[in-house]
Scaffold this active site. Structure first.
Site, PDB file in Angstrom:
ATOM      1  N   TRP A 100      -9.465   0.918   0.993  1.00  0.00           N
ATOM      2  CA  TRP A 100      -9.285   2.106   1.837  1.00  0.00           C
ATOM      3  C   TRP A 100     -10.310   3.168   1.507  1.00  0.00           C
ATOM      4  O   TRP A 100     -10.823   3.833   2.405  1.00  0.00           O
ATOM      5  CB  TRP A 100      -7.854   2.629   1.718  1.00  0.00           C
ATOM      6  CG  TRP A 100      -6.841   1.611   2.131  1.00  0.00           C
ATOM      7  CD1 TRP A 100      -5.897   1.033   1.338  1.00  0.00           C
ATOM      8  CD2 TRP A 100      -6.686   1.009   3.425  1.00  0.00           C
ATOM      9  NE1 TRP A 100      -5.169   0.129   2.070  1.00  0.00           N
ATOM     10  CE2 TRP A 100      -5.631   0.083   3.348  1.00  0.00           C
ATOM     11  CE3 TRP A 100      -7.350   1.163   4.647  1.00  0.00           C
ATOM     12  CZ2 TRP A 100      -5.201  -0.675   4.437  1.00  0.00           C
ATOM     13  CZ3 TRP A 100      -6.934   0.397   5.740  1.00  0.00           C
ATOM     14  CH2 TRP A 100      -5.879  -0.502   5.624  1.00  0.00           C
ATOM     15  N   ASP A 167      -6.282  10.786  -0.244  1.00  0.00           N
ATOM     16  CA  ASP A 167      -5.514   9.848   0.575  1.00  0.00           C
ATOM     17  C   ASP A 167      -4.328   9.400  -0.276  1.00  0.00           C
ATOM     18  O   ASP A 167      -4.485   8.645  -1.233  1.00  0.00           O
ATOM     19  CB  ASP A 167      -6.406   8.650   0.947  1.00  0.00           C
ATOM     20  CG  ASP A 167      -5.648   7.558   1.707  1.00  0.00           C
ATOM     21  OD1 ASP A 167      -4.443   7.708   1.945  1.00  0.00           O
ATOM     22  OD2 ASP A 167      -6.299   6.548   2.057  1.00  0.00           O
ATOM     23  N   LYS A 191       3.972   3.777   4.739  1.00  0.00           N
ATOM     24  CA  LYS A 191       4.077   3.253   3.382  1.00  0.00           C
ATOM     25  C   LYS A 191       5.292   3.832   2.669  1.00  0.00           C
ATOM     26  O   LYS A 191       6.074   3.109   2.100  1.00  0.00           O
ATOM     27  CB  LYS A 191       2.804   3.548   2.580  1.00  0.00           C
ATOM     28  CG  LYS A 191       1.518   3.024   3.214  1.00  0.00           C
ATOM     29  CD  LYS A 191       1.357   1.523   3.078  1.00  0.00           C
ATOM     30  CE  LYS A 191       0.254   0.912   3.942  1.00  0.00           C
ATOM     31  NZ  LYS A 191      -1.027   1.568   3.951  1.00  0.00           N
TER      32      LYS A 191
HETATM   33  C1  LIG Z   1      -2.425   1.544   4.536  1.00  0.00           C
HETATM   34  C2  LIG Z   1      -3.396   2.518   4.001  1.00  0.00           C
HETATM   35  C3  LIG Z   1      -4.359   3.144   4.829  1.00  0.00           C
HETATM   36  C4  LIG Z   1      -4.511   2.812   6.291  1.00  0.00           C
HETATM   37  O1  LIG Z   1      -3.471   3.342   7.006  1.00  0.00           O
HETATM   38  P1  LIG Z   1      -3.373   3.224   8.594  1.00  0.00           P
HETATM   39  O2  LIG Z   1      -2.265   4.163   8.885  1.00  0.00           O
HETATM   40  O3  LIG Z   1      -3.075   1.790   8.914  1.00  0.00           O
HETATM   41  O4  LIG Z   1      -4.661   3.665   9.182  1.00  0.00           O
HETATM   42  C5  LIG Z   1      -5.199   4.072   4.257  1.00  0.00           C
HETATM   43  N1  LIG Z   1      -5.120   4.365   2.945  1.00  0.00           N
HETATM   44  C6  LIG Z   1      -4.223   3.797   2.130  1.00  0.00           C
HETATM   45  C7  LIG Z   1      -4.189   4.163   0.686  1.00  0.00           C
HETATM   46  C8  LIG Z   1      -3.334   2.853   2.643  1.00  0.00           C
HETATM   47  O5  LIG Z   1      -2.435   2.269   1.821  1.00  0.00           O
END
Ligand SMILES: *Cc1c(COP(=O)(O)O)cnc(C)c1O
Length: 355
Positions: A100, A167, A191
């Site tokens: 990511w 993030d 998540k």
């Molecule tokens: C799953 C994830 C993403 C991507 O998320 P989307 O909502 O599918 O764009 C980005 N960063 C992390 C750390 C993730 O676990």
């Protein structure tokens, strides 16, 4: 009976939340209408949006500190580019700690200079780089707190003299941090917060408005702030379910309470991974292990079929590792009960007795 859901995302949600959400789909707030068929401008939905934003700021301890919460669309992946669109004028620093982060870097490079200050890519991201220095004068520094695919987690954050962006998609609301150190936090809901379809962005307003480029309205944080996250039709159902999950967390005692539960779950599983001679953890340094996603594999691949049959029979779901790591990944998000972790540990011990 409900399965023990170790899925990495979209992930397990509290059963009471699923029940409440399903009732609201039929009859929301005793309106004799579905949540899905009322105006997002109705008072009933505006209340949902306002509570969701309030609860998010409250959990993070960021009310009345100059932060705004937004529920946007496009996933965390959209934030990879929105962060840079809104904040990158000259140069930004990134750490590359997983798939990511790698994608976030790629998007940011479309908008300005990006320096990769540290990377664990050469080791297939099996550790968290430390001890790198962050030059002064950056527009911002970006990191990923929890690397969902590889099972590593930052347990310390560097000091910066520039805005700190993170993030937190896969560990938001899972542990206490001094969230006021961060200037912008984003997290895809699916998540640890709700269903797929909305992304929480918590941004300190004073970092905005500093780039010279024109920003399209839908990608401009300031526009979304000025419209209270209602610039266009928001993702009503994901925002509602996220609000329910955040209320569930509040009733439970908030982040400090869930953190204890999460620490306990992680300890039980990692102790077994370390004790059981059939298994090996993926992460090189134990101090970098994620308390949300534990990655591990069998030392002897010939036991795979037996192990897979055992955990499937035990009602476990979502244990296969990501294709870039292989092996297994047990995601232990907030809503996963400790009893599910115990079931997994029992299966690992059963395998040991059989082998
Ligand atoms: C799953 C994830 C993403 C991507 O998320 P989307 O909502 O599918 O764009 C980005 N960063 C992390 C750390 C993730 O676990």
């Amino acid at each position: 009976m409900k399965k023990h859901n170790f899925s990495a995302g979209p992930c397990i949600l509290p059963q009471t939340v699923l029940e409440q959400a399903s009732r609201a789909v039929i009859n929301f707030d005793n309106l004799d209408l579905s949540l899905l068929e009322i105006s997002h401008r109705s008072k009933n939905f505006i209340d949902v949006m306002e509570s969701a934003k309030q609860l998010a700021l409250e959990h993070l301890g960021l009310q009345n500190k100059g932060y705004k919460a937004l529920f946007l669309q496009g996933g965390a992946s959209m934030e990879f580019l929105m962060v840079a669109y809104n904040l990158l004028e000259n140069k930004a620093g990134y750490t590359n700690t997983g798939t990511w982060s790698d994608k976030a870097i790629k998007e940011a490079r479309l908008f300005g200079e990006v320096v990769e200050l540290a990377s664990s890519k050469a080791a297939n991201f099996n550790y968290i780089p430390k001890g790198y220095s962050i030059p002064s004068g950056l527009d911002y520094f970006h990191c990923t707190s929890n690397n969902t695919i590889f099972g590593t987690q930052m347990h310390e954050f560097p000091e910066t003299d520039c805005p700190l962006i993170c993030d937190m998609s896969s560990d938001i609301f899972s542990r206490q941090l001094d969230f006021s150190k961060f200037d912008l936090i984003y997290a895809g809901a699916q998540k640890n917060m709700g269903p797929a379809g909305t992304t929480l962005v918590v941004v300190k307003e004073d970092v905005l408005g500093k780039v010279s480029r024109q920003i399209p309205s839908m990608l401009d944080y300031s526009v979304h702030i000025s419209k209270d996250s209602m610039f266009n039709t928001p993702a009503v159902f994901p925002v509602y379910v996220s609000m329910l999950t955040l209320s569930w967390l509040k009733d439970l005692g908030g982040i400090s309470a869930i953190e204890k539960i999460n620490n306990n779950k992680a300890e039980i599983l990692y102790n077994e991974i370390d004790r059981n001679t059939l298994f090996n953890g993926f992460v090189a340094n134990k101090e970098d292990r994620s308390k949300m996603n534990a990655t591990f594999s069998l030392n002897d691949a010939s036991l795979k079929d037996t192990f897979d049959t055992l955990w499937n029979q035990a009602g476990i779901n979502g244990l296969n590792g990501h294709r870039s790591v292989g092996g297994y990944r047990a995601s232990m998000y907030n809503a996963l009960g400790v009893e599910s972790v115990q079931v997994l540990v029992d299966v690992m011990q059963t395998l040991e007795k059989k082998a």
